[in-house]
Design a protein around this motif. Sequence first.
Motif: not given
Lengths: 292, 261
Positions: B240-260
Amino acid sequence: MTAIKTENLTKYYGKNRGIIDLSLTVKKGDFFGFIGPNGAGKSTTIRTLLGLINATNGTAEVLGFNVKENKTEILKNIGYLPADASFYKGMRVKEILKLSSDLRGIDCSEEAKVLCKRLDLDINKKINELSLGNRKKVGIVCALQHKPELYILDEPTSGLDPLIQHEFYTILQERNNEGATIFLSSHILSEVALYCKNAAIIRDGKLLACDSVSNLSHSDVKRVTLKGAAEIPQNDNIRDLKKEDGITSFLYNGKPDTLIKELATLRFDDVTITDPELSEVFMHYYRKDVEQ
Amino acid sequence: MPLILHELRKNCLAVLIWTTAITFMLGVTIVIFPEMAGQMGEMENMFAEMGAFTEAFGMDRINFGEFSGYFGIECGNVLGMGGAFFAAVAGIAALSSEESHNTAEFLLSHPISRARVVTLKLLSVISQIIILNVVVVGIVVLLTAVIIDNPPYKTMFLIFLSYFILQLQIAFICFGISAFIKSNAIGLGIGVGFMFYMTNILSNITKDLKLLKYLTPFSYTDSADIISNGHLTYKYLLVGATFAVIGIALAFIKYTKKDIA
């Protein structure tokens, strides 16, 4: 010093065009108009400058900083007004203004008070209760209250009544006189012609012209009006041909001497040759591409 | 800091409603326990004979007549499901609501980096979950102390802890999804919460689907396991902790590059 400098800036949304190879320079202290029809790529350019969207190709510098690398530094010194100013529902105007200055980490309450008074904005109203024009005013105060070096305004006057528009431009001119740079997009040519020093025309994502407003108006294109003329021969240089009550009018895009030679072959009672209005220049660029 | 305060103010009504609802329902189950316990003899036989239903909620492995067993099941129904939905909605709306309400342009044209926005929004989601749990746990423990003789505090603490971790995990996974979507996906959030809940029930009923337990955070909140082992099931917790960490990592990776938009 340049306030804005883009080189071959290109943005595609998937396969859809945003802007193509846009190279544009705006000097510090300029009052710059960015003109183009809807969907030309004005907002795309602006949003790329602010780092809201990432360019597919090319580079952009704002206030000497690269947009990709120093976005936060750039945003500190920019006042941005989006075309469609939306805010958090349920909040009051004064709360939005406070939030905006808090996010910048500075106190702008004095300036906000002055601006709200000049623009006739009630700070106790809730965002949901505001009309389009009043919401726009909230956006304007957010963009102006921290007195930035550079103002990037996307269609700033849509929804504002003429009195407020005038007051708004007066404020912008004051800021410009104090040394700030103004960059605004618009499809309303009269306001650009009236207030801007320089302007660029964009269409279908490409920059068509970029010059001082007076040079743009004094381009090779002439407005020719003939009284009592018979048939005008079809000619590649002639556009926007209008006939009304014996008066024939057209835009002539060619050398003045050839114009005179061609006119010499015609019969007419009277002639006036004038520089076209900026709007006509715009239409001229606009049409050229349609006809191609 | 202004952004966290702003987020909390924006979400305070939702936090208040979910907290009140969960506290009230859980409180009621505590208050009626003494009366229930008296009739538990027949009830327990009934619960034990409901076949798949009994297994689905783990009632074949605990003593419903004892407070800890009863509390585990009720807490699972109320705080488990309510908390999961609340966390899922809070997580999934955190980033996406800016775009669905067209406020992203306002927020991101201020001198605040995307990474900072993600960090502060994440902290705000965590704060909301903490507030909900502190209030729920505080009031329920108080009620228990008054109504129940010799409350099993350690078991209660472990059960509360397991649901707190579950809420964080679901919130973090939904937070990751939030970075990818532009629409306000409250429905999607509730769907994710419900999917996890159903996955656990399925894996309880069908022995062949035991592996599914690794996919759902409800596996480590199983009160029968917690009561008999005296701790949370670490292997499920780790996944579960692994899934949670992946979720947070994806949020950072995607949102910092995303076109708004």
